[in-house]
Design an enzyme around this catalytic site. Structure first.
Site, PDB file in Angstrom:
ATOM      1  N   GLU A  87       0.876  -1.080   0.120  1.00 54.95           N
ATOM      2  CA  GLU A  87       0.064   0.028  -0.162  1.00 54.95           C
ATOM      3  C   GLU A  87       0.864   1.313  -0.008  1.00 54.95           C
ATOM      4  OE1 GLU A  87      -3.007  -0.485   2.990  1.00 54.95           O
ATOM      5  OE2 GLU A  87      -4.064  -1.975   1.678  1.00 54.95           O
ATOM      6  N   GLU A 116      -4.454  -8.840  -1.318  1.00 50.08           N
ATOM      7  CA  GLU A 116      -4.763  -8.780   0.094  1.00 50.08           C
ATOM      8  C   GLU A 116      -6.459  -8.193   0.074  1.00 50.08           C
ATOM      9  OE1 GLU A 116      -2.660  -6.368   2.772  1.00 50.08           O
ATOM     10  OE2 GLU A 116      -4.695  -5.870   3.588  1.00 50.08           O
TER      11      GLU A 116
END
Length: 491
Positions: A238, A341
């Protein structure tokens, strides 16, 4: 992962000056002729308000039907055109999962490993992810070196030897001795960053880029020395999220340059050039911009196996943006797509039986595979009765909850929904066409290496839907129950 702690800068919309140049898309591969004549269909179903949980619910037989009518709801399956090859389906082996596992009694631990990794008694996971350094789903923050140790002489994974490494080894054993594992960092050590903080974003200092690239190599080689082969790695978890937990920010250009100037060459020099390098590892919203910036640079692209993505783009109020994933696949057909994810946030033990949990997974997996995704990884495979442990209080759901008070495993329907894919669609399977004539019936399909065809059909409506399963002039009648998912295995 999940909603950023601090708001990102809002950028002014730039004028659109022309169409994007698209690379030619690889056509579907033509497979051998296929006949469903005489074949049987085994049906496995999970449905709300029933006892069906990956249950064998019948056997269908085909009859000749050249042309279904428009009034006959139909799922058309075409095994003669194939698309991407499945790498695997699995979940993340985090500190939180490992710590929860260690608190369970031996019988529950054995049940857990069988539930996930047995292809017959369980759902047959074939892929795993873990983290480099701590993440939010750790009980506390840590790294593997002493402060300011640029030469990494103090590098040690001793922290992981208490819970995570034994847990990963048990998972590998339960999977039959082979479990492709990829690794992702949430942050470099604080002293390598411009904010001197493991949390709250910050950036990697330019003078530490080489030391950080060396860090990945150290980690991979140490894990492999301890008996855990590493299949791949992502550059940064991220990279656009400024979080109250471990995080580090890269623009697309910064990630591109780190790959081509440091990480890619360092992996190659360290004898790890064949490990699968995954770029982006963030949400679907910016996946095309990120992929194009990196993959349009030949020097960066040569090191990149594929583009990873998450599903948390809905924190902005958006729906899931599956079409962005397909745009990457269409533009860069030689690179792989991997869902790295996803989880459902804001854990509450009262919601463990909420049927919507699994339906979110079913929709994502169907749409992601249809968009060209080759591998799909859930987030934590196990959490405790609080949705943790999590040092940032960022509690979430997992397919299985380990109640450390009672020592029992609680199975959410997420587990069963994922199982409708992982149990019946195996590594090496090729996606084929599965086309529904009703929006109520969401579907995808694969042809396994043994020749079997697995068709997944999901119904999120409140009503049953009678439909035909149609393959090359042969049709079988069946019914999709309300709020159900079924896998039809054609042998």
């Amino acid at each position: 992962m999940r909603t950023p702690f601090l708001p990102m800068l809002m950028l002014a919309t730039l004028p659109f000056t022309g169409a994007l140049a698209q690379k030619s898309t690889k056509p579907a591969t033509k497979a051998p002729a296929y006949s469903a004549v005489g074949k049987k269909v085994q049906v496995f179903t999970t449905a709300a308000n029933t006892t069906h949980r990956l249950a064998a619910t019948g056997e269908l037989r085909f009859q000749e039907l050249r042309q279904p009518l428009e009034t006959q709801p139909t799922v058309f399956v075409d095994p003669t055109h194939t698309f991407q090859t499945l790498v695997g389906i699995g979940g993340a082996l985090t500190d939180a999962a490992a710590e929860t596992f260690a608190k369970l009694p031996k019988a529950a631990q054995q049940e857990f490993m069988q539930a996930y990794y047995s292809p017959t008694a369980g759902i047959g996971y074939t892929l795993a992810r873990t983290h480099i350094n701590s993440c939010d789903f750790s009980s506390g923050m840590y790294t593997y070196v002493a402060d300011n140790d640029q030469e990494l002489k103090t590098f040690s994974v001793k922290h992981d030897e208490q819970y995570r490494i034994p847990f990963i080894k048990q998972a590998i054993a339960a999977a039959g001795g082979k479990l492709p594992l990829y690794v992702s960092p949430w942050t470099p050590p604080a002293w390598m960053k411009d904010n001197n903080d493991l949390q709250h974003g910050g950036k990697l200092r330019p003078e530490f880029r080489q030391a950080w690239a060396n860090y990945y190599v150290k980690f991979i080689k140490e894990y492999e020395r301890q008996g855990m082969p590493i299949w791949g790695l992502s550059v940064q978890n991220e990279a656009m999220a400024n979080q109250r937990w471990e995080s580090c920010l890269y623009t697309a250009e910064e990630e591109r340059d780190f790959i081509k100037e440091y990480l890619g060459p360092t992996l190659k020099k360290g004898g790890l050039g064949d490990r699968k390098l995954i770029a982006w590892d963030h949400n679907r919203d910016q996946v095309y911009q990120r992929a194009s910036t990196i993959l349009d640079d030949p020097e960066a692209a040569k090191y990149v196996w594929g583009i990873g993505y998450h599903w948390y783009e809905n924190w902005t109020g958006s729906d899931m943006l599956f079409s962005n994933v397909k745009r990457v696949h269409d533009t860069y057909p030689d690179k792989q797509l991997i869902f790295t994810e996803g989880c459902i946030e804001k854990f509450s033990l009262d919601r463990v039986s909420d049927w919507k949990l699994g339906e979110v997974y079913g929709r994502s997996m169907i749409e992601d595979f249809n968009a060209g995704t080759a591998a799909w990884t859930d987030w934590n495979i196990l959490l405790d009765e609080t949705g943790g442990p999590n040092h940032a209080q960022n509690f979430c759901f997992a397919p299985i909850i380990g109640d450390t008070r009672s020592g029992k495993l609680l199975y959410t329907n997420i587990y069963y929904y994922i199982g409708h894919f992982s149990k019946f669609i195996r590594p090496g399977a090729k996606r084929i066409i599965s086309s529904s004539t009703r929006d109520v019936l969401q579907t995808t399909a694969f042809r396994n290496t043994d020749g079997s065809v697995a068709v997944v059909v999901m119904n999120t409506s409140d009503k049953p839907m009678d439909f035909l399963l149609w393959l090359k002039g042969q049709a079988a009648s069946t019914t999709s129950l309300p709020h159900s998912i079924s896998t039809f295995v054609v042998n």
